[in-house]
Design a protein around this motif. Structure first.
Motif, PDB file in Angstrom:
ATOM      1  N   PRO A 334       7.434  27.242 -32.958  1.00  0.00           N
ATOM      2  CA  PRO A 334       6.671  27.268 -34.218  1.00  0.00           C
ATOM      3  C   PRO A 334       7.549  27.248 -35.458  1.00  0.00           C
ATOM      4  O   PRO A 334       7.224  26.565 -36.437  1.00  0.00           O
ATOM      5  CB  PRO A 334       5.875  28.577 -34.121  1.00  0.00           C
ATOM      6  CG  PRO A 334       5.735  28.816 -32.657  1.00  0.00           C
ATOM      7  CD  PRO A 334       6.988  28.295 -32.033  1.00  0.00           C
ATOM      8  N   ALA A 335       8.675  27.964 -35.447  1.00  0.00           N
ATOM      9  CA  ALA A 335       9.548  27.978 -36.623  1.00  0.00           C
ATOM     10  C   ALA A 335      10.138  26.601 -36.879  1.00  0.00           C
ATOM     11  O   ALA A 335      10.209  26.129 -38.025  1.00  0.00           O
ATOM     12  CB  ALA A 335      10.664  29.011 -36.432  1.00  0.00           C
ATOM     13  N   THR A 336      10.559  25.922 -35.783  1.00  0.00           N
ATOM     14  CA  THR A 336      11.091  24.562 -35.924  1.00  0.00           C
ATOM     15  C   THR A 336      10.016  23.609 -36.425  1.00  0.00           C
ATOM     16  O   THR A 336      10.261  22.749 -37.288  1.00  0.00           O
ATOM     17  CB  THR A 336      11.635  24.072 -34.567  1.00  0.00           C
ATOM     18  OG1 THR A 336      12.645  24.963 -34.120  1.00  0.00           O
ATOM     19  CG2 THR A 336      12.203  22.666 -34.682  1.00  0.00           C
ATOM     20  N   LEU A 337       8.813  23.761 -35.903  1.00  0.00           N
ATOM     21  CA  LEU A 337       7.712  22.886 -36.298  1.00  0.00           C
ATOM     22  C   LEU A 337       7.379  23.046 -37.769  1.00  0.00           C
ATOM     23  O   LEU A 337       7.129  22.066 -38.474  1.00  0.00           O
ATOM     24  CB  LEU A 337       6.483  23.190 -35.437  1.00  0.00           C
ATOM     25  CG  LEU A 337       5.302  22.223 -35.547  1.00  0.00           C
ATOM     26  CD1 LEU A 337       5.746  20.796 -35.268  1.00  0.00           C
ATOM     27  CD2 LEU A 337       4.194  22.630 -34.588  1.00  0.00           C
ATOM     28  N   ASN A 345       6.624  16.838 -45.827  1.00  0.00           N
ATOM     29  CA  ASN A 345       5.635  17.044 -46.903  1.00  0.00           C
ATOM     30  C   ASN A 345       4.210  17.183 -46.371  1.00  0.00           C
ATOM     31  O   ASN A 345       3.246  16.834 -47.048  1.00  0.00           O
ATOM     32  CB  ASN A 345       5.684  15.893 -47.922  1.00  0.00           C
ATOM     33  CG  ASN A 345       6.980  15.850 -48.696  1.00  0.00           C
ATOM     34  OD1 ASN A 345       7.523  16.896 -49.061  1.00  0.00           O
ATOM     35  ND2 ASN A 345       7.493  14.662 -48.926  1.00  0.00           N
ATOM     36  N   LEU A 346       4.079  17.687 -45.155  1.00  0.00           N
ATOM     37  CA  LEU A 346       2.760  17.934 -44.582  1.00  0.00           C
ATOM     38  C   LEU A 346       2.350  19.391 -44.721  1.00  0.00           C
ATOM     39  O   LEU A 346       1.203  19.743 -44.449  1.00  0.00           O
ATOM     40  CB  LEU A 346       2.742  17.542 -43.099  1.00  0.00           C
ATOM     41  CG  LEU A 346       2.915  16.052 -42.806  1.00  0.00           C
ATOM     42  CD1 LEU A 346       3.012  15.815 -41.311  1.00  0.00           C
ATOM     43  CD2 LEU A 346       1.751  15.260 -43.401  1.00  0.00           C
ATOM     44  N   LEU A 347       3.286  20.227 -45.144  1.00  0.00           N
ATOM     45  CA  LEU A 347       3.009  21.648 -45.310  1.00  0.00           C
ATOM     46  C   LEU A 347       3.811  22.146 -46.496  1.00  0.00           C
ATOM     47  O   LEU A 347       5.023  21.944 -46.555  1.00  0.00           O
ATOM     48  CB  LEU A 347       3.399  22.414 -44.032  1.00  0.00           C
ATOM     49  CG  LEU A 347       2.942  23.861 -43.917  1.00  0.00           C
ATOM     50  CD1 LEU A 347       1.424  23.925 -43.828  1.00  0.00           C
ATOM     51  CD2 LEU A 347       3.555  24.524 -42.690  1.00  0.00           C
ATOM     52  N   ASP A 348       3.127  22.756 -47.450  1.00  0.00           N
ATOM     53  CA  ASP A 348       3.796  23.287 -48.630  1.00  0.00           C
ATOM     54  C   ASP A 348       4.750  24.387 -48.197  1.00  0.00           C
ATOM     55  O   ASP A 348       4.379  25.302 -47.453  1.00  0.00           O
ATOM     56  CB  ASP A 348       2.754  23.833 -49.611  1.00  0.00           C
ATOM     57  CG  ASP A 348       3.378  24.234 -50.947  1.00  0.00           C
ATOM     58  OD1 ASP A 348       4.621  24.234 -51.037  1.00  0.00           O
ATOM     59  OD2 ASP A 348       2.620  24.536 -51.884  1.00  0.00           O
ATOM     60  N   ILE A 349       5.980  24.329 -48.667  1.00  0.00           N
ATOM     61  CA  ILE A 349       6.996  25.296 -48.240  1.00  0.00           C
ATOM     62  C   ILE A 349       6.646  26.713 -48.664  1.00  0.00           C
ATOM     63  O   ILE A 349       7.095  27.696 -48.072  1.00  0.00           O
ATOM     64  CB  ILE A 349       8.383  24.890 -48.785  1.00  0.00           C
ATOM     65  CG1 ILE A 349       9.480  25.656 -48.047  1.00  0.00           C
ATOM     66  CG2 ILE A 349       8.462  25.117 -50.294  1.00  0.00           C
ATOM     67  CD1 ILE A 349      10.869  25.150 -48.326  1.00  0.00           C
ATOM     68  N   VAL A 358      -4.330  25.938 -42.099  1.00  0.00           N
ATOM     69  CA  VAL A 358      -3.615  24.708 -41.777  1.00  0.00           C
ATOM     70  C   VAL A 358      -4.620  23.605 -41.440  1.00  0.00           C
ATOM     71  O   VAL A 358      -5.573  23.838 -40.706  1.00  0.00           O
ATOM     72  CB  VAL A 358      -2.656  24.930 -40.595  1.00  0.00           C
ATOM     73  CG1 VAL A 358      -2.018  23.619 -40.172  1.00  0.00           C
ATOM     74  CG2 VAL A 358      -1.590  25.936 -40.980  1.00  0.00           C
ATOM     75  N   SER A 359      -4.417  22.423 -42.018  1.00  0.00           N
ATOM     76  CA  SER A 359      -5.288  21.283 -41.724  1.00  0.00           C
ATOM     77  C   SER A 359      -4.434  20.017 -41.749  1.00  0.00           C
ATOM     78  O   SER A 359      -4.234  19.405 -42.791  1.00  0.00           O
ATOM     79  CB  SER A 359      -6.426  21.195 -42.746  1.00  0.00           C
ATOM     80  OG  SER A 359      -7.255  20.097 -42.481  1.00  0.00           O
ATOM     81  N   ILE A 360      -3.901  19.651 -40.573  1.00  0.00           N
ATOM     82  CA  ILE A 360      -2.976  18.512 -40.483  1.00  0.00           C
ATOM     83  C   ILE A 360      -3.519  17.516 -39.472  1.00  0.00           C
ATOM     84  O   ILE A 360      -3.801  17.872 -38.328  1.00  0.00           O
ATOM     85  CB  ILE A 360      -1.572  18.986 -40.061  1.00  0.00           C
ATOM     86  CG1 ILE A 360      -1.025  19.999 -41.082  1.00  0.00           C
ATOM     87  CG2 ILE A 360      -0.621  17.802 -39.923  1.00  0.00           C
ATOM     88  CD1 ILE A 360       0.289  20.614 -40.690  1.00  0.00           C
ATOM     89  N   PRO A 361      -3.695  16.252 -39.855  1.00  0.00           N
ATOM     90  CA  PRO A 361      -4.206  15.242 -38.923  1.00  0.00           C
ATOM     91  C   PRO A 361      -3.343  15.139 -37.674  1.00  0.00           C
ATOM     92  O   PRO A 361      -2.117  15.231 -37.731  1.00  0.00           O
ATOM     93  CB  PRO A 361      -4.158  13.946 -39.741  1.00  0.00           C
ATOM     94  CG  PRO A 361      -4.223  14.393 -41.164  1.00  0.00           C
ATOM     95  CD  PRO A 361      -3.501  15.696 -41.211  1.00  0.00           C
ATOM     96  N   VAL A 362      -3.997  14.939 -36.539  1.00  0.00           N
ATOM     97  CA  VAL A 362      -3.284  14.830 -35.267  1.00  0.00           C
ATOM     98  C   VAL A 362      -2.302  13.663 -35.294  1.00  0.00           C
ATOM     99  O   VAL A 362      -1.197  13.755 -34.755  1.00  0.00           O
ATOM    100  CB  VAL A 362      -4.295  14.670 -34.119  1.00  0.00           C
ATOM    101  CG1 VAL A 362      -3.582  14.316 -32.820  1.00  0.00           C
ATOM    102  CG2 VAL A 362      -5.097  15.949 -33.934  1.00  0.00           C
ATOM    103  N   ALA A 363      -2.687  12.561 -35.930  1.00  0.00           N
ATOM    104  CA  ALA A 363      -1.796  11.396 -35.983  1.00  0.00           C
ATOM    105  C   ALA A 363      -0.491  11.734 -36.691  1.00  0.00           C
ATOM    106  O   ALA A 363       0.601  11.320 -36.259  1.00  0.00           O
ATOM    107  CB  ALA A 363      -2.494  10.238 -36.688  1.00  0.00           C
ATOM    108  N   ASP A 364      -0.584  12.503 -37.790  1.00  0.00           N
ATOM    109  CA  ASP A 364       0.633  12.902 -38.508  1.00  0.00           C
ATOM    110  C   ASP A 364       1.478  13.848 -37.664  1.00  0.00           C
ATOM    111  O   ASP A 364       2.710  13.769 -37.659  1.00  0.00           O
ATOM    112  CB  ASP A 364       0.263  13.570 -39.840  1.00  0.00           C
ATOM    113  CG  ASP A 364      -0.347  12.593 -40.826  1.00  0.00           C
ATOM    114  OD1 ASP A 364      -0.154  11.375 -40.637  1.00  0.00           O
ATOM    115  OD2 ASP A 364      -1.020  13.032 -41.780  1.00  0.00           O
TER     116      ASP A 364
END
Length: 599
Positions: A334-337, A345-349, A358-364
């Motif tokens: 999880p930490a690496t992910l 840029n899929l998750l604000d630092i 968390v809401s991230i498309p599976v394709a991304d």
């Protein structure tokens, strides 16, 4: 000769028949009975239109387009637009008194034939004339039925009353809502990014729903709204939607913020209220597809919603709502992910990474995981290519190889894709095989390093400007050490060696008999030209064009060139004793004009 009596662009078919009956001096019902033109009967409609077209000189297709036709139990169609039956007013003549008076004032032998029924006058929710800003009027004289609709006949009977109404009518103010919906049904120019894509009835409905929500009216309140409140809702909704999708986005974001502040995390009606209900009831209507798609995409991007929520008919992108579930699926810590998602840029630092946030498309996420599994560090490339880290960096900076970061602002942790590396080597193999056996006097790339870098050589090979050979054992993978080129081709492409028609510095100094330092002063004075070329060692070097040197020697001569031999210096000194040198570089390094020396 057949009479030509054209229908107006915004006119209804029954209104046209009524206007033509006035021209013929009869009532509309009598006209249709005598001619057999029963426009109000569905079974004989096509025949009636053909007869009326023949009488008036119009096309049957044009007349049919202007007819108010019953499409099904819910809708009429008029001028190419679908309208709810409940929104159509047919009880009596409906008009703008000022429009009627102005039409009559156009004159002519039969001024009442100038007056025509606009299509938009039949829409009951349009209560104000957009041209004059006065309220629409309904005749107190009701029609006995559809077969007795006679717009112009009623206007003729009540014209004096209508003139009086026009004089005493108070302005109530037309809005952009009035202008758009009148113009759209009447075939006049209009423009609205969102509403133009909706059917006519849909544009009206969405304006009312959005306006009611902006006014704070719920489903119950909306059903009990007065006429003035309903008009305010239409105008409010139109003003918001007419600004386009950015304005609609702000409307949705306002509801997004309210939802985040509550403990109710439901979707659908709980998210966008009656707007969701209205759209959800119409998910199978193709006229709403663009709007529903936009609202759905916005909701998916703002909330942890997926196909399982069946939001507005379901569909949409599958998404991960949990870092933990993604970690388990891909086998990445999880930490690496999280670090990789930050770098992509899929998750604000600085964001809260709780699962529900968390809401991230599976394709991304698939793309991130793929790059992690396929990624190798620069050290691997160093071993695979048998080259230095500097060459790896040069290939990356030149865009020949692409590196990705697994952590934000951490250049030392750049990774390269294995498929990309093998594709690069495979392309070099293919280019070399095309020239196999032709390179008998080839050299390794490092042999050409003084005058062309590895990167430039490889780029020129890929661009087809240089030929390539590979020299290695058959059971060994290709590396950069195995690449070979023709040194002569590289030198020519790099501009190395003395250009044709030029002399070196030493050759020029010997030809005009001056020391090298004196040549630099002549160059600074503009008496002789130079050009720069790359020498065998890759260093920039001066060369002198033959044409410039010939022009110089034709005009000037040096002391030593004049004396020819050192033994004759004393004799030459007496010869030039009375001459002034053009340049005196000290000692015997002097320059004279040939015209002075030889007269």
């Amino acid at each position: 000769m057949r009479e030509v009596f054209p229908i107006f662009q915004a006119e209804t078919l029954l209104g046209f028949a009524s206007r033509y009956a006035v021209r013929r001096g009869v009532r509309c019902a009598d006209f249709m009975r005598h001619t057999g033109i029963s426009l109000f009967r569905y079974s004989s409609f096509d025949t009636a239109v053909d007869r009326l077209a023949a009488l008036t000189g119009n096309s049957p297709e044009v007349l049919a387009h202007h007819a108010l036709r019953l499409e099904n139990v819910s809708f009429h169609r008029l001028c190419g637009e679908r309208i709810y039956r409940n929104d159509v007013y047919r009880k009596s003549a409906r008009y703008c008194p000022i429009c009627v008076v102005q039409d009559h004032a156009k004159g002519g032998p039969r001024p009442f034939t100038n007056i025509f029924c606009r299509a938009s006058w039949l829409v009951e929710v349009l209560t104000v004339c957009p041209h004059h800003g006065v309220a629409m009027r309904c005749s107190p004289k009701l029609f006995r039925g559809y077969a007795h609709e006679d717009f112009n006949g009623d206007i003729v009977d009540r014209f004096k009353e209508i003139v009086a109404e026009a004089k005493t009518e108070e302005m109530c103010g037309a809005t952009k809502f009035d202008a758009y919906f009148h113009a759209r049904l009447n075939g006049e120019p209009r423009e609205s990014e969102i509403l133009d894509a909706l059917p006519y009835y849909g544009a009206l409905g969405v304006c009312e729903v959005v306006g009611a929500m902006e006014l704070g009216e719920g489903t119950v309140g909306r059903s009990k709204m007065s006429g003035s409140q309903r008009r305010e809702a239409f105008n409010r909704g139109f003003d918001l939607l007419n600004l386009g999708y950015p304005s609609l986005t702000k409307f949705l974001e306002k509801r997004d913020d309210r939802r985040r502040e509550t403990s109710d995390k439901g979707v659908g009606k709980q998210l966008y209220g009656i707007f969701y209900t209205y759209l959800n009831e119409r998910v199978d209507d193709p006229g709403y597809s663009d709007l529903i798609s936009f609202v759905k995409n916005h909701a998916f991007s703002a909330h942890p919603i997926g196909p399982e929520n069946n939001f507005l008919g379901g569909g949409g992108e599958r998404k991960f709502h949990s870092i933990r579930s993604a970690s388990m699926q891909y086998g990445i810590h999880p930490a690496t992910l999280r670090k990789m998602l930050h770098a992509a840029n899929l998750l604000d630092i600085e964001s809260d990474v709780r699962d529900l946030k968390v809401s991230i498309p599976v394709a991304d996420m698939d793309d991130v995981a793929r790059r992690w599994k396929e990624g190798v560090p620069a050290y691997y490339l160093k071993e695979r290519f048998e080259t230095s880290p500097q060459v790896i960096k040069q290939l990356t900076d030149a865009g020949i190889l692409v590196a990705t970061n697994r952590e934000v602002n951490h250049r030392l942790k750049s990774f390269y894709s294995l498929p990309q590396i093998e594709a690069f080597i495979s392309k070099l193999d293919q280019l070399a095989q095309a020239n196999d056996g032709a390179g008998t006097e080839t050299v390794p790339l490092k042999h050409c390093a003084p005058f062309m870098t590895y990167v430039d050589i490889i780029r020129n090979v890929m661009d087809g400007k240089l030929r390539l050979w590979i020299k290695k054992p058959s059971d060994t993978g290709t590396t950069l050490l195995h690449l070979r080129v023709m040194e002569e081709e590289v030198r020519k492409l790099a501009g190395v060696d003395l250009p044709e028609g030029h002399y070196t510095t030493n050759d020029v100094a010997a030809r005009i008999a001056l020391r090298v330092g004196a040549l630099e002063e002549l160059e600074a004075a503009g008496l002789i030209e130079t050009t720069i070329y790359r020498g065998p060692n890759g260093v920039s070097t001066k060369a002198y064009p033959k044409s410039s040197l010939d022009a110089f020697t034709k005009r000037y001569i040096s002391f030593r060139k004049l004396a020819r031999e050192k033994d004759k210096w004393e004799k030459t000194e007496r010869r030039v004793a009375g001459l002034v040198p053009v340049f005196n570089f000290g000692g015997v390094d002097r320059l004279f004009l040939k015209s002075d020396v030889y007269g």
